[in-house]
Design a protein around this motif. Structure first.
Motif, PDB file in Angstrom:
ATOM      1  N   VAL A 195       0.857  -1.174   0.000  1.00 22.40           N
ATOM      2  CA  VAL A 195       0.000   0.000   0.000  1.00 22.40           C
ATOM      3  C   VAL A 195       0.896   1.227   0.000  1.00 22.40           C
ATOM      4  CG1 VAL A 195      -1.829   1.255   1.175  1.00 22.40           C
ATOM      5  CG2 VAL A 195      -1.795  -1.250   1.232  1.00 22.40           C
ATOM      6  N   ALA A 196       0.949   1.986  -1.087  1.00 24.54           N
ATOM      7  CA  ALA A 196       1.750   3.216  -1.177  1.00 24.54           C
ATOM      8  C   ALA A 196       0.960   4.367  -0.610  1.00 24.54           C
ATOM      9  CB  ALA A 196       2.116   3.474  -2.621  1.00 24.54           C
ATOM     10  N   LEU A 197       1.596   5.184   0.212  1.00 25.48           N
ATOM     11  CA  LEU A 197       0.919   6.273   0.918  1.00 25.48           C
ATOM     12  C   LEU A 197       1.520   7.640   0.597  1.00 25.48           C
ATOM     13  CD1 LEU A 197       0.605   4.429   4.300  1.00 25.48           C
ATOM     14  CD2 LEU A 197      -1.239   4.881   2.691  1.00 25.48           C
ATOM     15  N   GLY A 198       2.196   7.777  -0.506  1.00 30.89           N
ATOM     16  CA  GLY A 198       2.688   9.083  -0.918  1.00 30.89           C
ATOM     17  C   GLY A 198       4.158   9.054  -1.328  1.00 30.89           C
ATOM     18  N   GLN A 199       4.514   9.963  -2.249  1.00 28.85           N
ATOM     19  CA  GLN A 199       5.901  10.106  -2.718  1.00 28.85           C
ATOM     20  C   GLN A 199       6.291  11.574  -2.581  1.00 28.85           C
ATOM     21  OE1 GLN A 199       6.601   8.419  -6.588  1.00 28.85           O
ATOM     22  NE2 GLN A 199       8.800   8.915  -6.533  1.00 28.85           N
ATOM     23  N   TYR A 200       7.484  11.826  -2.042  1.00 25.91           N
ATOM     24  CA  TYR A 200       7.907  13.183  -1.705  1.00 25.91           C
ATOM     25  C   TYR A 200       9.300  13.448  -2.270  1.00 25.91           C
ATOM     26  CZ  TYR A 200       4.129  12.587   1.637  1.00 25.91           C
ATOM     27  OH  TYR A 200       2.899  12.320   2.217  1.00 25.91           O
ATOM     28  N   ARG A 201       9.547  14.710  -2.591  1.00 27.49           N
ATOM     29  CA  ARG A 201      10.855  15.081  -3.159  1.00 27.49           C
ATOM     30  C   ARG A 201      11.886  15.343  -2.060  1.00 27.49           C
ATOM     31  NH1 ARG A 201      10.560  19.292  -7.991  1.00 27.49           N
ATOM     32  NH2 ARG A 201      12.703  18.506  -8.070  1.00 27.49           N
ATOM     33  N   ASN A 202      11.468  15.629  -0.875  1.00 25.56           N
ATOM     34  CA  ASN A 202      12.424  15.839   0.228  1.00 25.56           C
ATOM     35  C   ASN A 202      12.106  14.890   1.376  1.00 25.56           C
ATOM     36  OD1 ASN A 202      10.559  17.326   2.211  1.00 25.56           O
ATOM     37  ND2 ASN A 202      10.369  18.561   0.348  1.00 25.56           N
ATOM     38  N   ARG A 203      13.114  14.636   2.151  1.00 25.20           N
ATOM     39  CA  ARG A 203      12.985  13.668   3.236  1.00 25.20           C
ATOM     40  C   ARG A 203      12.107  14.191   4.364  1.00 25.20           C
ATOM     41  NH1 ARG A 203      16.206   9.191   4.382  1.00 25.20           N
ATOM     42  NH2 ARG A 203      15.991   8.418   6.532  1.00 25.20           N
ATOM     43  N   GLU A 204      12.109  15.482   4.604  1.00 28.00           N
ATOM     44  CA  GLU A 204      11.346  16.036   5.717  1.00 28.00           C
ATOM     45  C   GLU A 204       9.850  15.779   5.536  1.00 28.00           C
ATOM     46  OE1 GLU A 204      13.694  17.528   4.115  1.00 28.00           O
ATOM     47  OE2 GLU A 204      15.256  17.780   5.642  1.00 28.00           O
ATOM     48  N   GLY A 205       9.325  15.990   4.324  1.00 34.90           N
ATOM     49  CA  GLY A 205       7.894  15.740   4.090  1.00 34.90           C
ATOM     50  C   GLY A 205       7.534  14.276   4.245  1.00 34.90           C
ATOM     51  N   ALA A 206       8.410  13.398   3.769  1.00 32.78           N
ATOM     52  CA  ALA A 206       8.145  11.959   3.902  1.00 32.78           C
ATOM     53  C   ALA A 206       8.182  11.533   5.355  1.00 32.78           C
ATOM     54  CB  ALA A 206       9.162  11.186   3.082  1.00 32.78           C
ATOM     55  N   GLU A 207       9.066  12.107   6.162  1.00 32.78           N
ATOM     56  CA  GLU A 207       9.153  11.732   7.575  1.00 32.78           C
ATOM     57  C   GLU A 207       7.912  12.206   8.342  1.00 32.78           C
ATOM     58  OE1 GLU A 207      12.848  13.317   8.888  1.00 32.78           O
ATOM     59  OE2 GLU A 207      14.010  11.573   8.233  1.00 32.78           O
ATOM     60  N   ARG A 208       7.348  13.334   7.976  1.00 33.70           N
ATOM     61  CA  ARG A 208       6.126  13.783   8.642  1.00 33.70           C
ATOM     62  C   ARG A 208       4.960  12.822   8.353  1.00 33.70           C
ATOM     63  NH1 ARG A 208       8.053  18.981   7.055  1.00 33.70           N
ATOM     64  NH2 ARG A 208       6.689  18.906   5.193  1.00 33.70           N
ATOM     65  N   ARG A 209       4.837  12.390   7.060  1.00 35.39           N
ATOM     66  CA  ARG A 209       3.796  11.448   6.695  1.00 35.39           C
ATOM     67  C   ARG A 209       3.988  10.108   7.421  1.00 35.39           C
ATOM     68  NH1 ARG A 209      -1.315  11.064   4.283  1.00 35.39           N
ATOM     69  NH2 ARG A 209      -1.436   9.282   2.847  1.00 35.39           N
ATOM     70  N   LEU A 210       5.215   9.669   7.536  1.00 40.46           N
ATOM     71  CA  LEU A 210       5.518   8.421   8.222  1.00 40.46           C
ATOM     72  C   LEU A 210       5.175   8.507   9.698  1.00 40.46           C
ATOM     73  CD1 LEU A 210       6.818   5.585   8.211  1.00 40.46           C
ATOM     74  CD2 LEU A 210       9.024   6.711   8.600  1.00 40.46           C
ATOM     75  N   ALA A 211       5.447   9.634  10.328  1.00 42.81           N
ATOM     76  CA  ALA A 211       5.182   9.797  11.755  1.00 42.81           C
ATOM     77  C   ALA A 211       3.691   9.756  12.048  1.00 42.81           C
ATOM     78  CB  ALA A 211       5.785  11.112  12.242  1.00 42.81           C
ATOM     79  N   SER A 212       2.901  10.348  11.191  1.00 45.04           N
ATOM     80  CA  SER A 212       1.448  10.332  11.425  1.00 45.04           C
ATOM     81  C   SER A 212       0.849   8.935  11.255  1.00 45.04           C
ATOM     82  CB  SER A 212       0.753  11.318  10.487  1.00 45.04           C
ATOM     83  OG  SER A 212       1.011  10.961   9.132  1.00 45.04           O
ATOM     84  N   LEU A 213       1.313   8.171  10.264  1.00 41.79           N
ATOM     85  CA  LEU A 213       0.817   6.811  10.070  1.00 41.79           C
ATOM     86  C   LEU A 213       1.255   5.887  11.205  1.00 41.79           C
ATOM     87  CD1 LEU A 213       1.422   6.446   6.235  1.00 41.79           C
ATOM     88  CD2 LEU A 213      -0.810   6.466   7.375  1.00 41.79           C
ATOM     89  N   THR A 214       2.459   6.062  11.661  1.00 48.53           N
ATOM     90  CA  THR A 214       2.948   5.236  12.764  1.00 48.53           C
ATOM     91  C   THR A 214       2.171   5.531  14.040  1.00 48.53           C
ATOM     92  OG1 THR A 214       5.161   5.238  11.759  1.00 48.53           O
ATOM     93  CG2 THR A 214       5.000   4.592  14.060  1.00 48.53           C
ATOM     94  N   ALA A 215       1.832   6.792  14.268  1.00 45.41           N
ATOM     95  CA  ALA A 215       1.049   7.148  15.453  1.00 45.41           C
ATOM     96  C   ALA A 215      -0.349   6.551  15.402  1.00 45.41           C
ATOM     97  CB  ALA A 215       0.979   8.664  15.580  1.00 45.41           C
ATOM     98  N   ALA A 216      -0.898   6.342  14.187  1.00 46.51           N
ATOM     99  CA  ALA A 216      -2.221   5.732  14.042  1.00 46.51           C
ATOM    100  C   ALA A 216      -2.189   4.216  14.113  1.00 46.51           C
ATOM    101  CB  ALA A 216      -2.849   6.176  12.734  1.00 46.51           C
TER     102      ALA A 216
END
Length: 266
Positions: A195-216
């Protein structure tokens, strides 16, 4: 007449003076005063004849001793005692033996060869600082150096592939119910049923998305597209004393040791 008389008188005077100079004279006799009683008298001996060289005769002095003075034997001179060196105490002898010779030339040692190296890499600055402290006095002019990392071309957030497509669809349904959007199910390739949940050009944006999914409660992960090199820290130093770059590497617990131009440390 008067003139002739004067001439005759002058001639007579000249003849008289000449006769006086030619007449023999007696040697003067030195008058020696009479010696006093009890005082020694000196006798001057005649000098040797010219042309004869010989030992000079000693001058004999006759001493008159008063009759009333008692005759006593002169004390014999005391024999000079033979000087003997005094014995030194054991502590003084040990100090003399321990004292280095003043004229001994100093030992010349060749100067130690200075080598420079970079030790690392370390993931954080704190780790590099601890490694530099561990080197101690064996390191000369140490310093920390940061090497910037290299970012990937893009970053993706996804959930690992499921055993089947039905299981992947069930996971996607839960993600939507949790309030997340922008997803799709990979249908082919090595990541099929992921399940792909987004693609980002910088690492900071991808880490924010990862943190929210992990918290859920979703086991999402971050995947980099392309080559990514993380930033690192290095310890640049020169050797001191008998240390070598290899010994410094061991003390700093570094994974690598790279040669370094010592001019960069000045």
């Amino acid at each position: 007449m008067l003139t002739r008389l004067l001439i005759v008188l002058l001639a007579i005077l000249n003849v008289g003076v000449a006769l006086w100079w030619l007449a023999p004279r007696a040697e003067p006799v030195a008058v020696v005063p009479p010696a006093e009683p009890g005082v020694a008298s000196l006798e001057v001996l005649p000098s040797p004849a010219p042309g004869k060289v010989g030992p000079a005769a000693p001058v004999v002095a006759e001493t008159q001793v008063p009759a009333s003075a008692p005759l006593t034997a002169a004390p014999a001179p005391a024999a000079a005692a033979e000087a003997k060196p005094a014995a030194l105490p054991p502590a003084a002898i040990a100090a003399v033996e321990a004292k280095p010779a003043e004229n001994k030339p100093a030992e010349i040692r060749p100067p130690a060869v200075v080598q420079c190296a970079s030790l690392g890499p370390y993931a954080t600055q704190a780790q590099a600082q601890a490694a530099m402290s561990a080197l101690g006095a064996d390191a000369a002019r140490p310093r920390l150096r940061e090497v910037p990392g290299k970012a990937a071309s893009s970053y993706r957030v996804l959930i690992a592939p499921a055993a089947s497509r039905e299981e992947a669809q069930a996971t996607a349904k839960r993600i939507v119910e949790a309030g997340f959007s922008d997803y799709f199910i990979v249908s082919q390739g090595e990541e099929a049923n992921a399940v792909a949940l987004g693609q980002y050009r910088n690492r900071e944006g991808a880490e924010r998305r990862l943190a929210s999914l992990t918290a859920a409660g979703f086991p999402a992960k971050l995947a980099a597209s392309g080559t990514e090199i993380a930033p690192s820290w290095w310890v640049d130093t020169a050797t001191a004393g008998a240390a070598t770059p290899a010994s410094l590497k061991q003390r700093a617990a570094a994974a690598q040791q790279q040669s370094l131009d010592c001019a960069r440390l000045r």
